[in-house]
Design a protein around this motif. Sequence first.
Motif, PDB file in Angstrom:
ATOM      1  N   GLU A  86       0.826  -1.211   0.000  1.00 38.48           N
ATOM      2  CA  GLU A  86       0.000   0.000   0.000  1.00 38.48           C
ATOM      3  C   GLU A  86       0.866   1.269   0.000  1.00 38.48           C
ATOM      4  OE1 GLU A  86      -3.463  -0.016   0.007  1.00 38.48           O
ATOM      5  OE2 GLU A  86      -3.601   2.161   0.231  1.00 38.48           O
ATOM      6  N   GLU A  87       2.089   1.188   0.589  1.00 42.67           N
ATOM      7  CA  GLU A  87       2.969   2.367   0.666  1.00 42.67           C
ATOM      8  C   GLU A  87       3.324   2.873  -0.737  1.00 42.67           C
ATOM      9  OE1 GLU A  87       3.012  -0.813   2.506  1.00 42.67           O
ATOM     10  OE2 GLU A  87       5.070  -0.892   1.742  1.00 42.67           O
ATOM     11  N   GLN A  88       3.162   2.016  -1.733  1.00 36.63           N
ATOM     12  CA  GLN A  88       3.530   2.425  -3.105  1.00 36.63           C
ATOM     13  C   GLN A  88       2.471   3.283  -3.766  1.00 36.63           C
ATOM     14  OE1 GLN A  88       6.543   1.799  -4.289  1.00 36.63           O
ATOM     15  NE2 GLN A  88       6.907   0.797  -2.323  1.00 36.63           N
ATOM     16  N   LYS A  89       1.298   3.348  -3.148  1.00 37.53           N
ATOM     17  CA  LYS A  89       0.189   4.060  -3.801  1.00 37.53           C
ATOM     18  C   LYS A  89       0.306   5.565  -3.537  1.00 37.53           C
ATOM     19  CE  LYS A  89      -4.370   3.416  -3.362  1.00 37.53           C
ATOM     20  NZ  LYS A  89      -5.667   2.822  -2.951  1.00 37.53           N
ATOM     21  N   THR A  90       1.358   6.185  -4.110  1.00 36.52           N
ATOM     22  CA  THR A  90       1.592   7.609  -3.847  1.00 36.52           C
ATOM     23  C   THR A  90       1.851   8.358  -5.149  1.00 36.52           C
ATOM     24  OG1 THR A  90       3.966   7.237  -3.722  1.00 36.52           O
ATOM     25  CG2 THR A  90       2.749   7.111  -1.635  1.00 36.52           C
ATOM     26  N   LEU A  91       1.808   9.689  -5.037  1.00 40.02           N
ATOM     27  CA  LEU A  91       2.134  10.521  -6.191  1.00 40.02           C
ATOM     28  C   LEU A  91       3.599  10.346  -6.592  1.00 40.02           C
ATOM     29  CD1 LEU A  91       0.304  13.910  -5.522  1.00 40.02           C
ATOM     30  CD2 LEU A  91      -0.054  12.358  -7.449  1.00 40.02           C
ATOM     31  N   GLU A  92       4.470  10.081  -5.589  1.00 37.06           N
ATOM     32  CA  GLU A  92       5.895   9.880  -5.906  1.00 37.06           C
ATOM     33  C   GLU A  92       6.044   8.648  -6.810  1.00 37.06           C
ATOM     34  OE1 GLU A  92       4.804  10.400  -2.687  1.00 37.06           O
ATOM     35  OE2 GLU A  92       5.375  12.515  -2.790  1.00 37.06           O
ATOM     36  N   SER A  93       5.359   7.559  -6.471  1.00 36.15           N
ATOM     37  CA  SER A  93       5.428   6.365  -7.338  1.00 36.15           C
ATOM     38  C   SER A  93       4.873   6.697  -8.717  1.00 36.15           C
ATOM     39  CB  SER A  93       4.588   5.208  -6.798  1.00 36.15           C
ATOM     40  OG  SER A  93       5.005   4.845  -5.540  1.00 36.15           O
ATOM     41  N   ALA A  94       3.763   7.418  -8.747  1.00 32.03           N
ATOM     42  CA  ALA A  94       3.180   7.781 -10.046  1.00 32.03           C
ATOM     43  C   ALA A  94       4.219   8.571 -10.857  1.00 32.03           C
ATOM     44  CB  ALA A  94       1.903   8.593  -9.847  1.00 32.03           C
ATOM     45  N   GLY A  95       4.913   9.500 -10.189  1.00 31.69           N
ATOM     46  CA  GLY A  95       5.934  10.299 -10.868  1.00 31.69           C
ATOM     47  C   GLY A  95       7.022   9.418 -11.476  1.00 31.69           C
ATOM     48  N   ARG A  96       7.468   8.426 -10.678  1.00 35.40           N
ATOM     49  CA  ARG A  96       8.506   7.521 -11.201  1.00 35.40           C
ATOM     50  C   ARG A  96       7.979   6.722 -12.393  1.00 35.40           C
ATOM     51  NH1 ARG A  96       9.876   7.296  -5.671  1.00 35.40           N
ATOM     52  NH2 ARG A  96       8.521   5.526  -5.277  1.00 35.40           N
ATOM     53  N   LEU A  97       6.703   6.331 -12.319  1.00 37.86           N
ATOM     54  CA  LEU A  97       6.122   5.570 -13.428  1.00 37.86           C
ATOM     55  C   LEU A  97       6.026   6.433 -14.700  1.00 37.86           C
ATOM     56  CD1 LEU A  97       3.399   3.544 -11.465  1.00 37.86           C
ATOM     57  CD2 LEU A  97       5.440   2.614 -12.585  1.00 37.86           C
ATOM     58  N   TYR A  98       5.678   7.730 -14.547  1.00 35.52           N
ATOM     59  CA  TYR A  98       5.639   8.607 -15.736  1.00 35.52           C
ATOM     60  C   TYR A  98       7.032   8.652 -16.393  1.00 35.52           C
ATOM     61  CZ  TYR A  98       1.335  10.599 -13.583  1.00 35.52           C
ATOM     62  OH  TYR A  98       0.117  10.789 -13.005  1.00 35.52           O
ATOM     63  N   ASN A  99       8.081   8.732 -15.530  1.00 32.05           N
ATOM     64  CA  ASN A  99       9.440   8.755 -16.087  1.00 32.05           C
ATOM     65  C   ASN A  99       9.742   7.488 -16.864  1.00 32.05           C
ATOM     66  OD1 ASN A  99       9.964  11.223 -14.961  1.00 32.05           O
ATOM     67  ND2 ASN A  99      10.964  10.391 -13.121  1.00 32.05           N
ATOM     68  N   ARG A 100       9.370   6.367 -16.276  1.00 33.24           N
ATOM     69  CA  ARG A 100       9.645   5.085 -16.957  1.00 33.24           C
ATOM     70  C   ARG A 100       8.876   4.997 -18.278  1.00 33.24           C
ATOM     71  NH1 ARG A 100      11.291   0.768 -13.935  1.00 33.24           N
ATOM     72  NH2 ARG A 100      11.584  -0.189 -15.973  1.00 33.24           N
ATOM     73  N   LEU A 101       7.631   5.452 -18.256  1.00 29.61           N
ATOM     74  CA  LEU A 101       6.821   5.408 -19.487  1.00 29.61           C
ATOM     75  C   LEU A 101       7.447   6.290 -20.560  1.00 29.61           C
ATOM     76  CD1 LEU A 101       3.244   5.533 -17.880  1.00 29.61           C
ATOM     77  CD2 LEU A 101       4.189   3.623 -19.207  1.00 29.61           C
ATOM     78  N   THR A 102       7.946   7.447 -20.146  1.00 28.93           N
ATOM     79  CA  THR A 102       8.598   8.344 -21.103  1.00 28.93           C
ATOM     80  C   THR A 102       9.849   7.674 -21.679  1.00 28.93           C
ATOM     81  OG1 THR A 102       7.800  10.182 -19.788  1.00 28.93           O
ATOM     82  CG2 THR A 102       9.502  10.693 -21.399  1.00 28.93           C
ATOM     83  N   ASP A 103      10.656   7.039 -20.794  1.00 27.23           N
ATOM     84  CA  ASP A 103      11.865   6.332 -21.260  1.00 27.23           C
ATOM     85  C   ASP A 103      11.516   5.245 -22.278  1.00 27.23           C
ATOM     86  OD1 ASP A 103      13.302   7.870 -19.532  1.00 27.23           O
ATOM     87  OD2 ASP A 103      13.512   6.307 -17.977  1.00 27.23           O
TER      88      ASP A 103
END
Length: 361
Positions: free
Chosen positions: A74-91
């Motif tokens: 549950e700790e992963q359900k944050t805006l910070e994780s979302a931010g990291r996922l946007y970076n990965r998607l962009t990569d």
Amino acid sequence: MQIIEVRLASHSYTIHVGHGLLQQAGELLRRQGLGGMAVIITDSKVGALYGRNLLEGLSVGGIKASVIEIAPGEEQKTLESAGRLYNRLTDLHAERATPILALGGGVIGDLAGFVAATYMRGVPLVQVPTTLLAQGDSSIGGKVAVNHGNLKNRVGTFYHPSLTISDVATLKTLSRRELSDGMAEIIKHGMVLDYHFFAFLEKNIQKVLSLDPAILEDVISQSVRIKADTVEQDEFDLGVRNILNYGHTIGHAIESVSGLTVWHGEAVAMGMIIEARIANKLNMLSKDNISRLKMLISRAGLPIKPPHLDIERLIGAMQHDKKVTEGKLRFALPKATGAATIVDDVSLSIIRQVLSDDEET
Ligand SMILES: NC(=O)c1ccc[n+]([C@@H]2O[C@H](COP(=O)([O-])OP(=O)(O)OC[C@H]3O[C@@H](n4cnc5c(N)ncnc54)[C@H](O)[C@@H]3O)[C@@H](O)[C@H]2O)c1
Ligand SMILES: [Zn+2]
């Protein structure tokens, strides 16, 4: 395989429930017009168990996919994780037509769903739920969110998938506690909306817990149909869908006062029993109906009695959670097995009375 169609104002989509569906994922995506490159978002536990299966299923349909894994929890359900996922998607050069597959439980469904809703103003989302909670409940309804501060689901939106693939074979690796936890919301669907489904669960609960594939397929598709009917009538949770809050006013309080040692489904199960007793105190529900509910909850391996929690702290948590007007709280309460209604003015004194009436809990 059972196919449930969900008809929404914005678009319609199908939920596929069956045994071994990961292998057919590519074909199912193609039929939906989804293809090219895809991205799977999963957690490391589910990824290790089913990532390869899903990749193979996609490649049979000619779809190449990349996998992004995050840590479970549950700790992963944050805006910070979302931010990291946007970076990965962009990569990965993900574009507007790149489908995101959310492979995992409710945490991944909510987080990857939120990312799919917001990355490039929305890319196609495919829910691939792998817990009983996610297959029978959380993957339907379009609520996607992350937690913020200490507040659950504080930032989110409504975003429905283009397709949902529920492979019941994935449930075999869940623990007994996880399976039981997932049964709570499924029982809730029967209790508030469908007498026949409730009776079906009474008859088949043992087979669900022993993972009988045909029964699992039946139970999940019926649960999904019941929830989808309500969502179709009230996509944005402004009216009839409130009925699905049954068990949650007390349940959320138990969950939070227990310091999350009680899981969500467990708390909802106990919340359903206590709220049924509130309905009984208001002369809405007979004791026979409560006994029947308690019996099913207990046979599902769920607790029927809360751990010893301070009543005033529970009341405090409820007041924090919900709007209280002049000492009255709003509840979704059953009036029979399979029917419920919203009651706006349950007094704190009745709630206190039921909570302290330990004998009957
Ligand atoms: N969007 C909604 O309408 C809605 C409704 C209810 C709950 N939720 C959300 O769902 C989340 C809880 O979901 P959950 O109970 O599925 O928890 P979860 O997603 O954390 O999964 C529980 C654990 O099981 C593991 N797991 C998942 N599938 C597995 C499998 N097939 N085999 C073995 N292990 C597996 C995960 O790695 C995780 O460790 C909460 O964040 C809650 O807010 C959302
Ligand atoms: Zn819930």
